[in-house]
Scaffold this motif. Structure first.
Motif, mmCIF file in Angstrom:
data_model
loop_
_atom_site.group_PDB
_atom_site.id
_atom_site.type_symbol
_atom_site.label_atom_id
_atom_site.label_comp_id
_atom_site.label_asym_id
_atom_site.label_seq_id
_atom_site.Cartn_x
_atom_site.Cartn_y
_atom_site.Cartn_z
ATOM 1 N N VAL A 16 0.835 -1.205 0.000
ATOM 2 C CA VAL A 16 0.000 0.000 0.000
ATOM 3 C C VAL A 16 0.869 1.255 0.000
ATOM 4 C CG1 VAL A 16 -1.621 1.336 1.403
ATOM 5 C CG2 VAL A 16 -2.046 -1.073 0.989
ATOM 6 N N ALA A 17 1.951 1.245 0.760
ATOM 7 C CA ALA A 17 2.831 2.416 0.802
ATOM 8 C C ALA A 17 3.469 2.682 -0.559
ATOM 9 C CB ALA A 17 3.908 2.220 1.861
ATOM 10 N N VAL A 18 3.916 1.633 -1.234
ATOM 11 C CA VAL A 18 4.522 1.803 -2.555
ATOM 12 C C VAL A 18 3.494 2.305 -3.561
ATOM 13 C CG1 VAL A 18 5.562 0.545 -4.493
ATOM 14 C CG2 VAL A 18 6.379 0.138 -2.166
ATOM 15 N N LEU A 19 2.315 1.694 -3.564
ATOM 16 C CA LEU A 19 1.262 2.140 -4.480
ATOM 17 C C LEU A 19 0.859 3.579 -4.201
ATOM 18 C CD1 LEU A 19 -1.072 -0.979 -4.698
ATOM 19 C CD2 LEU A 19 0.341 -0.022 -6.516
ATOM 20 N N ASN A 20 0.795 3.925 -2.924
ATOM 21 C CA ASN A 20 0.435 5.281 -2.544
ATOM 22 C C ASN A 20 1.451 6.282 -3.099
ATOM 23 O OD1 ASN A 20 -0.843 7.407 -1.330
ATOM 24 N ND2 ASN A 20 -0.142 6.936 0.722
ATOM 25 N N GLN A 21 2.720 6.001 -2.944
ATOM 26 C CA GLN A 21 3.754 6.905 -3.443
ATOM 27 C C GLN A 21 3.734 7.000 -4.969
ATOM 28 O OE1 GLN A 21 5.853 8.989 -1.820
ATOM 29 N NE2 GLN A 21 4.563 8.433 -0.087
ATOM 30 N N LEU A 22 3.530 5.878 -5.628
ATOM 31 C CA LEU A 22 3.462 5.898 -7.096
ATOM 32 C C LEU A 22 2.285 6.735 -7.585
ATOM 33 C CD1 LEU A 22 4.288 2.196 -8.012
ATOM 34 C CD2 LEU A 22 5.687 4.206 -8.487
ATOM 35 N N LEU A 23 1.140 6.567 -6.950
ATOM 36 C CA LEU A 23 -0.042 7.309 -7.377
ATOM 37 C C LEU A 23 0.085 8.798 -7.070
ATOM 38 C CD1 LEU A 23 -2.784 4.748 -6.368
ATOM 39 C CD2 LEU A 23 -2.205 5.462 -8.687
ATOM 40 N N ILE A 24 0.665 9.139 -5.940
ATOM 41 C CA ILE A 24 0.841 10.556 -5.608
ATOM 42 C C ILE A 24 1.808 11.213 -6.586
ATOM 43 C CG2 ILE A 24 1.856 12.118 -3.902
ATOM 44 C CD1 ILE A 24 0.537 10.440 -1.736
ATOM 45 N N ARG A 25 2.889 10.534 -6.926
ATOM 46 C CA ARG A 25 3.874 11.106 -7.854
ATOM 47 C C ARG A 25 3.318 11.287 -9.264
ATOM 48 N NH1 ARG A 25 8.322 12.447 -4.977
ATOM 49 N NH2 ARG A 25 8.940 10.869 -3.476
ATOM 50 N N SER A 26 2.324 10.463 -9.607
ATOM 51 C CA SER A 26 1.724 10.596 -10.939
ATOM 52 C C SER A 26 0.526 11.548 -10.935
ATOM 53 C CB SER A 26 1.306 9.231 -11.477
ATOM 54 O OG SER A 26 0.269 8.686 -10.695
ATOM 55 N N GLY A 27 0.263 12.192 -9.795
ATOM 56 C CA GLY A 27 -0.798 13.186 -9.731
ATOM 57 C C GLY A 27 -2.179 12.636 -9.484
ATOM 58 N N ARG A 28 -2.277 11.432 -8.989
ATOM 59 C CA ARG A 28 -3.579 10.813 -8.736
ATOM 60 C C ARG A 28 -3.794 10.663 -7.228
ATOM 61 N NH1 ARG A 28 -2.894 6.120 -13.218
ATOM 62 N NH2 ARG A 28 -3.262 7.444 -15.035
ATOM 63 N N GLU A 29 -3.964 11.787 -6.575
ATOM 64 C CA GLU A 29 -4.094 11.784 -5.121
ATOM 65 C C GLU A 29 -5.351 11.074 -4.642
ATOM 66 O OE1 GLU A 29 -3.299 14.580 -6.812
ATOM 67 O OE2 GLU A 29 -1.199 14.792 -6.212
#
Length: 64
Positions: A16-29
């Motif tokens: 979940v932490a990795v997915l969260n960081q990936l999604l935040i970096r791609s602008g999908r908060e």
């Protein structure tokens, strides 16, 4: 509760932490927040099952 249960929860947390960081970096908060909530719900459901087993064991132990 054995150590496998703890490892499962830790694995879910890492994913979940990795997915969260990936999604935040791609602008999908919004999706990042939903992923975090979904992970939390999954872990809570796992813990609720363990607590239910604990209460059943206590009930059988004291013959209630």
């Amino acid at each position: 509760m054995n150590i496998d249960f703890v490892f499962k929860i830790a694995a879910i947390g890492i994913i979940v932490a990795v997915l969260n960081q990936l999604l935040i970096r791609s602008g999908r908060e919004e999706q990042a927040m939903m992923t975090t909530l979904a992970g939390l719900i999954v872990v809570l459901m796992m813990i609720i099952e363990q607590i239910s087993t604990l209460f059943e064991t206590i009930k059988d132990l004291f013959s209630l």
